[in-house]
Structures are given as C-alpha cells and as structure tokens.
Write an enzyme that holds these catalytic residues in place. Sequence first.
Site, PDB file in Angstrom:
ATOM      1  N   ARG A  33      -0.392  83.678  33.086  1.00 15.48           N
ATOM      2  CA  ARG A  33       0.730  83.379  33.990  1.00 15.48           C
ATOM      3  C   ARG A  33       1.999  83.197  33.174  1.00 15.48           C
ATOM      4  O   ARG A  33       2.040  82.395  32.237  1.00 15.48           O
ATOM      5  CB  ARG A  33       0.445  82.115  34.799  1.00 15.48           C
ATOM      6  N   PRO A  83      17.845  86.245   3.645  1.00 10.34           N
ATOM      7  CA  PRO A  83      18.195  84.862   3.277  1.00 10.34           C
ATOM      8  C   PRO A  83      19.029  84.768   1.994  1.00 10.34           C
ATOM      9  O   PRO A  83      19.608  83.716   1.716  1.00 10.34           O
ATOM     10  CB  PRO A  83      16.847  84.182   3.091  1.00 10.34           C
ATOM     11  N   VAL A 138      16.190  87.717  14.682  1.00 10.81           N
ATOM     12  CA  VAL A 138      16.500  88.866  15.544  1.00 10.81           C
ATOM     13  C   VAL A 138      18.009  88.888  15.813  1.00 10.81           C
ATOM     14  O   VAL A 138      18.592  87.877  16.188  1.00 10.81           O
ATOM     15  CB  VAL A 138      15.735  88.778  16.887  1.00 10.81           C
ATOM     16  N   ASP A 154      22.967  92.942  13.471  1.00 12.02           N
ATOM     17  CA  ASP A 154      24.026  93.329  14.417  1.00 12.02           C
ATOM     18  C   ASP A 154      25.171  92.323  14.379  1.00 12.02           C
ATOM     19  O   ASP A 154      26.355  92.685  14.470  1.00 12.02           O
ATOM     20  CB  ASP A 154      23.477  93.387  15.850  1.00 12.02           C
ATOM     21  N   SER A 178      24.140  84.658   9.429  1.00  8.61           N
ATOM     22  CA  SER A 178      23.403  83.400   9.267  1.00  8.61           C
ATOM     23  C   SER A 178      23.477  82.551  10.533  1.00  8.61           C
ATOM     24  O   SER A 178      22.495  81.904  10.916  1.00  8.61           O
ATOM     25  CB  SER A 178      23.937  82.617   8.063  1.00  8.61           C
ATOM     26  N   GLY A 236      14.881  83.322  19.668  1.00 11.86           N
ATOM     27  CA  GLY A 236      14.729  84.585  20.398  1.00 11.86           C
ATOM     28  C   GLY A 236      15.781  85.617  20.043  1.00 11.86           C
ATOM     29  O   GLY A 236      16.164  85.756  18.885  1.00 11.86           O
TER      30      GLY A 236
HETATM   31  N1  LIG Z   1      16.665  83.489   6.642  1.00 12.46           N
HETATM   32  C1  LIG Z   1      17.999  83.586   6.663  1.00 12.46           C
HETATM   33  N2  LIG Z   1      18.782  82.514   6.350  1.00 12.46           N
HETATM   34  C2  LIG Z   1      20.118  82.596   6.366  1.00 12.46           C
HETATM   35  N3  LIG Z   1      20.785  83.721   6.671  1.00 12.46           N
HETATM   36  C3  LIG Z   1      20.069  84.815   6.988  1.00 12.46           C
HETATM   37  C4  LIG Z   1      18.645  84.816   6.991  1.00 12.46           C
HETATM   38  N4  LIG Z   1      18.215  86.055   7.370  1.00 12.46           N
HETATM   39  C5  LIG Z   1      19.333  86.791   7.585  1.00 12.46           C
HETATM   40  N5  LIG Z   1      20.448  86.059   7.363  1.00 12.46           N
HETATM   41  C6  LIG Z   1      21.857  86.481   7.486  1.00 12.46           C
HETATM   42  O1  LIG Z   1      21.948  87.665   8.265  1.00 12.46           O
HETATM   43  C7  LIG Z   1      22.466  88.742   7.475  1.00 12.46           C
HETATM   44  C8  LIG Z   1      21.772  90.031   7.846  1.00 12.46           C
HETATM   45  O2  LIG Z   1      20.382  89.873   7.670  1.00 12.46           O
HETATM   46  P1  LIG Z   1      19.386  91.002   7.143  1.00 12.46           P
HETATM   47  O3  LIG Z   1      19.702  91.349   5.744  1.00 12.46           O
HETATM   48  O4  LIG Z   1      18.028  90.479   7.440  1.00 12.46           O
HETATM   49  O5  LIG Z   1      19.802  92.232   8.066  1.00 12.46           O
HETATM   50  P2  LIG Z   1      18.897  93.346   8.736  1.00 12.46           P
HETATM   51  O6  LIG Z   1      17.669  93.554   7.930  1.00 12.46           O
HETATM   52  O7  LIG Z   1      19.778  94.500   8.997  1.00 12.46           O
HETATM   53  O8  LIG Z   1      18.554  92.628  10.095  1.00 12.46           O
HETATM   54  P3  LIG Z   1      18.043  93.247  11.479  1.00 12.46           P
HETATM   55  O9  LIG Z   1      16.569  93.021  11.439  1.00 12.46           O
HETATM   56  O10 LIG Z   1      18.744  92.417  12.500  1.00 12.46           O
HETATM   57  O11 LIG Z   1      18.437  94.694  11.500  1.00 12.46           O
HETATM   58  C9  LIG Z   1      22.237  88.310   6.025  1.00 12.46           C
HETATM   59  O12 LIG Z   1      23.165  88.938   5.174  1.00 12.46           O
HETATM   60  C10 LIG Z   1      22.442  86.800   6.127  1.00 12.46           C
HETATM   61  O13 LIG Z   1      23.817  86.471   6.174  1.00 12.46           O
END
Ligand SMILES: Nc1ncnc2c1ncn2[C@@H]1O[C@H](COP(=O)(O)OP(=O)(O)OP(=O)(O)O)[C@@H](O)[C@H]1O
Length: 316
Positions: A29, A227, A252, A256, A284, A291
């Site tokens: 559910r 990160p 997620v 973008d 960040s 979500g």
């Molecule tokens: N665990 C985290 N802690 C802090 N900041 C994060 C973390 N993960 C991602 N970010 C932030 O988000 C930005 C983009 O993340 P990432 O490098 O994972 O992009 P991506 O792989 O293109 O993501 P997506 O899966 O949305 O396409 C990073 O440069 C950072 O600033």
Amino acid sequence: MPRIVTLTLNPTVDKSTTADHIMPDQKIRCAAPKFEPGGGGINVSRALRRLGSESVAVFPAGGPTGQRLQELLSQEQLQFRAVPTQADTRENFIVVDSSSSQQYRFGMPGTELRPEEQLLVLEQLKELATGAEFLVISGSLPPGVEPQLLARVVRAAKNRGVKVVADTSGPALQAVLQEGVYLAKPNVGELSKLAGTDELDNDAMTQAARQLVQEGKAEILAVSLGPQGACLITRDQVDHVPAPAVKRRSTVGAGDSMVAGLVHGLSTGLSLPEVIRLGVACGSAATMNPGTELFRKPDVDRLYQWLRQTLPAKVA
Ligand SMILES: Nc1ncnc2c1ncn2[C@@H]1O[C@H](COP(=O)(O)OP(=O)(O)OP(=O)(O)O)[C@@H](O)[C@H]1O
Ligand SMILES: [Mg+2]
C-alpha cells in the site's frame, strides 16, 4: 524572451510515493503519489528560476504524461516550448520504503523521437536562439536519436552567437565537444571515459581537462567531483573548489543544480572564480534536501558566502 534556453531531449514526469514496507508477493500500500517534472534541462530551468534567472525550456512531449509535464511546469510558471510527439512521454517511478528510508528509483526507457520530430526540435531551437545568450544542453538521448542531432544543435546555436553549455555523457558528450562548446560540466567519471581511462587522480584529471580545452572542445571545463567539490579549468587557470561539509540527504539533482549555478553566474557577469563557487554552492545545497528536491535558495546563499572566503586574492 529569456536569454537562456534549455534543451531536454529525454524528459520525464517523476511519480514518487512512500510505502511502509516493500516486500515481494504482497500487496504494497502506497501513499498518494506526488508528480514532479524531470529531465536534465528542465531541472536546470527550475533551478535557474530559484536563483532569479528566467529561461525557456524546450522538450518533446506526448500523450497524457506529456500533458501532465506541461501542466506541472505551468504551475511553476516556467516558460517552455513543447514539441508534440507521437509517443507518450515516460513516467519514472520512485518509492521510498519508510521503514528503512531506502529509496528505489525505477527509470523507464526514454520516449522515441521520430526524425520529423527531431527536426521540429531543431527548428524551435533555431527560432529561440536568435537573441539568446546561452543554450544549456542537458541529460540523456532518447531511443532513436543519434548524437549527431546534438552536433547540429550546437552548430545552429553557435552560428547565432549563442554560448553552448553541455552536461551530458557518452557519445552525446563526444558529439557536442567535437563541435566545440563554451562550457562543459562532466563529472570525473565522464571525463575519464572521454580520456579513455578507468580512473583519474587529481593531476591526470587536470591534464585531461586541459587537453580538451587546448583542442578547442570547450573554452571552460567545470569538472564536478561529488563530495570533493569541483575544478574549473580554462586555457590559463585551474581553480579547485572543495565542497562545503553539509548534511547530505540525497544527491539526486546535484549535477543539474550545479549547472544552473554556473549559468546564472555567467549570465549575471560574475568572475570565473565566483562562477565555480556558485556552482559548487548550488550542487552542495541540493544534496541537503531529500528525494528529487532541488536546493533552497537560503542554503545556496550561505554556502556561496562561505566559499567566497576562499576566492583567489586577485579577485576577492
Ligand atoms: N556528498 C556531497 N557533499 C557535498 N556536496 C556534494 C556531494 N555530492 C555532490 N555535491 C555537490 O554537487 C556537485 C555536483 O555533484 P556530482 O559531481 O556528483 O555531479 P554529477 O555526477 O553530475 O551528478 P548527477 O548525478 O546529478 O548528474 C559537486 O560538485 C558538489 O558541489
Ligand atoms: Mg551529471
């Protein structure tokens, strides 16, 4: 007409719900579902709006889900041009098991885009490109679309003096880089694939990015490092910005959100060190929300101010 145009060739409506306990063979559910617009460029447009930049989102849409997508965007007062398609827009399904807080994400195959529909998308973009400053190409390619369509899109934009920003992967990314873009935002995995290696350490990453810049594939590369933050590379600068420590709920939409921060920064005339810091702040901030939620503007403001303290002295 806004000076930023986004392109999403593979949009979706994300349907999300929660269930008490996900188990096989039993009726599960679920709570009343929530619907949200999704897909790379559409998310960038939504995030840009939160930052105070208007844009117009271009995407194909068909059937009842395509209709719903447009209704959801209208509710958010987002400007868009939907190109009608024969096939139904896909609907992705996300369910959170509330007993474990684990999230299950079911992605449906993209909606086929017929050749004549692809041409309509191209025509729509040509019309909107006149007078635009940026075109953001973001997200995956749906079935039936060759990466060469994106190469044509890039050429059309560049011929009209529009700066192209690309956030895609695989052959699609290769095709746009072959034409040469203004800015590309690969994550480190996507950059490794372009460079033809499994893993890149910091030095190798900078070197691979530099090479793409030298080959004229992008004027600016913003390599996101999850990160670890991000690194901005141009012909004459390398600027590594560590991500601020935040309470991470869901990554997620981080990519973008970062692209929206970069484009907002560029279009409002920030310096490149400021642009990459705003991008990291947006990425960040997006991870602080559960979500598929994007960032909250006050979180972006706070993280950006903090990151500005590490601006190179010459720009501070
Ligand atoms: N665990 C985290 N802690 C802090 N900041 C994060 C973390 N993960 C991602 N970010 C932030 O988000 C930005 C983009 O993340 P990432 O490098 O994972 O992009 P991506 O792989 O293109 O993501 P997506 O899966 O949305 O396409 C990073 O440069 C950072 O600033
Ligand atoms: Mg990404």
